[in-house]
Design an enzyme around this catalytic site. Sequence first.
Site, short mmCIF file in Angstrom:
data_model
loop_
_atom_site.label_atom_id
_atom_site.label_comp_id
_atom_site.label_asym_id
_atom_site.label_seq_id
_atom_site.Cartn_x
_atom_site.Cartn_y
_atom_site.Cartn_z
N ASP A 183 -10.07 -4.71 -0.57
CA ASP A 183 -9.30 -3.76 -1.39
C ASP A 183 -10.25 -2.87 -2.18
O ASP A 183 -10.83 -3.28 -3.18
CB ASP A 183 -8.39 -4.57 -2.34
CG ASP A 183 -7.56 -3.67 -3.25
OD1 ASP A 183 -7.83 -2.46 -3.33
OD2 ASP A 183 -6.64 -4.20 -3.90
N ASP A 192 2.55 -1.74 -9.23
CA ASP A 192 1.10 -1.71 -9.08
C ASP A 192 0.58 -0.78 -10.18
O ASP A 192 0.75 0.44 -10.10
CB ASP A 192 0.74 -1.18 -7.68
CG ASP A 192 -0.75 -0.96 -7.50
OD1 ASP A 192 -1.53 -1.30 -8.42
OD2 ASP A 192 -1.15 -0.45 -6.43
N LYS A 228 -7.25 1.48 -17.17
CA LYS A 228 -7.29 0.09 -16.71
C LYS A 228 -8.69 -0.51 -16.86
O LYS A 228 -8.84 -1.71 -17.07
CB LYS A 228 -6.86 0.05 -15.25
CG LYS A 228 -6.60 -1.33 -14.69
CD LYS A 228 -6.01 -1.18 -13.31
CE LYS A 228 -5.90 -2.48 -12.57
NZ LYS A 228 -5.32 -2.26 -11.23
N GLU A 283 -3.70 -8.45 -7.06
CA GLU A 283 -3.45 -7.37 -6.11
C GLU A 283 -3.67 -7.80 -4.65
O GLU A 283 -2.81 -7.52 -3.80
CB GLU A 283 -4.32 -6.16 -6.45
CG GLU A 283 -3.81 -5.45 -7.71
CD GLU A 283 -4.87 -4.61 -8.39
OE1 GLU A 283 -5.94 -4.39 -7.80
OE2 GLU A 283 -4.61 -4.17 -9.53
#
Length: 616
Positions: A211, A23, A87, A187
């Site tokens: 999420d 992850d 990211k 994800e």
Amino acid sequence: MAKISINLSTGSIQQDEMIVGIDLGTTNSLIAIIHPQTKNAVALKEHNQHTLVPSIIHFGNNGQIDIGEAAKPYLESDSVNTIFSIKRLMGKSYADVKTDEHYLGYKIIDDNSDKLVKIQVADKFYSPIELSSFILAELKSRAEHILKTPVTKAVITVPAYFNDAQRQATRDAGKLAGLDVLRIINEPTAASLAYGIDKKNQEAKKIAVYDLGGGTFDITILQLDSGIFEVLSTNGNTYLGGDDFDRLIVDFFIKILQEHKITITNGTKQTLRLLAEQAKKHLSANDNFSAIFQDIHLAITKTEFENLAKPLLQKTMLSCAKALQDAGLQVSDIEEVVMVGGSTRMPMVKNAVTDFFKTTIDDSLNPDEVVALGAAWQADVLAGNNQEILLLDVTPLSLGIETMGGLMDVLIPRNSKIPSGAARQYTTHADGQTKMTITVYQGERDLVIDNRKLAEFIFDGIPGMPAGLPKVEISFRLNADGILNVKAKELRSGVEQIMQVQPQYGLTDAEVEEMLMASMLNAKADMQLRSLVEARTEAEQIIFATKNFMQKHQEMITAEEIVATKNAIDNLQNIVALDDKNAIHHAIEHLNNISRPYAERLMDTAVSSALSGKKI
Ligand code: AMP
């Protein structure tokens, strides 16, 4: 198959290879495997250490690079040389990210272009791919140290809304770190794997995966049936996460400090960021937070924080509503809600999600680890185990090619399951044409000019044939990573050409949303324009084919037929210039009525093909 024997406490291991799940998060990253003995997913950690590796890189002036926990203190003491939230910059240009520059302590380069953004540290320039590869390399080396074996293969997760460029960037970062990236998965899909695996024998049900991580928000609606996970729809925002909640507290504290005439420097902001995160976490379990900062008393209550955060929560709920709508479902269709990401620890998030979905929420797994655990399960599938589990994702925007008149011809519609493929036949519009330009677009609008161009290639080597005779099959293959392969093949000769579509530079979430919104707002106008363009294209094709036909078969058509045809062609040419599709259709019909008798008499295959089918 897994011929692995490993003892995690002693580190002894004999195995062929280990595929890990990673992850790669905005705030934290981690690595997980399926424990060979317990057959359960576990996040890897060294003795007395956390499973989470902060996604932070510090460049020391002696050339030393610190990654993870060791880099964290430098956020404060050396902010210009400390990289976080990398990211957010993956696959983006300066223009995409300049509004966030203000929150980043480090320097991003404004090169006034659409090129991918670069980060400057001292006199060196780094791409987000290189910086992400440092984090991946650190994870890889930790895993090797713990497992006492080389780690070369991985499954890496990305947010559901990452576009091709961002997925490719993540894959490249893996490659740079010495990892063979076997699969990039979403994800929420990974999280659903982690949760769904033990439920696979139960009845079919629909699940929402909510999420809320450090930097991104994703909502996924999926169906779980007989061990098969199918993603029905996805929505989200790569610019909404725990960091944004921190910023609310930073701004709240800054106001207090400014009232006391304290100057706010970059360094102050970084320190406040850490303090704000501490306050936020504290408020997940307490009603008040207070601290002394530069001799000033900073305090915030849970109620104050929750009031500030309401708009952020509402944004996530709006995304949930959109995802449900895209899946064609009502709130009552959702039987279970899975919580992912550290920010779902906030009670206000749990409450808001429970209120919205009106059902119990599933938060039994560690929300920080659940994505990596799911990636490990997927790695296990790729290693040849658990083959009964299938993964289906969807593509967020339609993919197609440009046809005559600048029209978008969709081969893979939006929300199609991936992997997916489609093929369609096209033909040439000129005699002896040996080349065809294939232009690939992404988007929902009828005219390609309103969509986003992904790639263009020239298919050459088509053997010279009369117009309409070549049969060019264009096929799209969207693989499980969301990367598109386009193949053009002339079926009569077997000549073919393949290209992989890797856009240089991708869309932001906001742009994806904007494109979807524009397609809805313009649907009617687009449809009218499309039918006009189609009518014009049809008219041009028929004029061309008829003239061609008359020239080739002059001796077999009567003088009256020639005169009548020429008049009908002139009439059609005049009408094509007007914006009236009905008049064009009438004039086409008129020309057809005149040419039909002799066309029927003399029809040859070339012309019959030329009279039908789409042309590029
Ligand atoms: P992730 O990207 O899933 O690692 O999420 C990390 C985010 O979760 C960061 O923004 C953290 O501040 C946040 N977080 C972790 N623990 C808590 C907590 N107890 N309360 C509120 N936020 C938290």
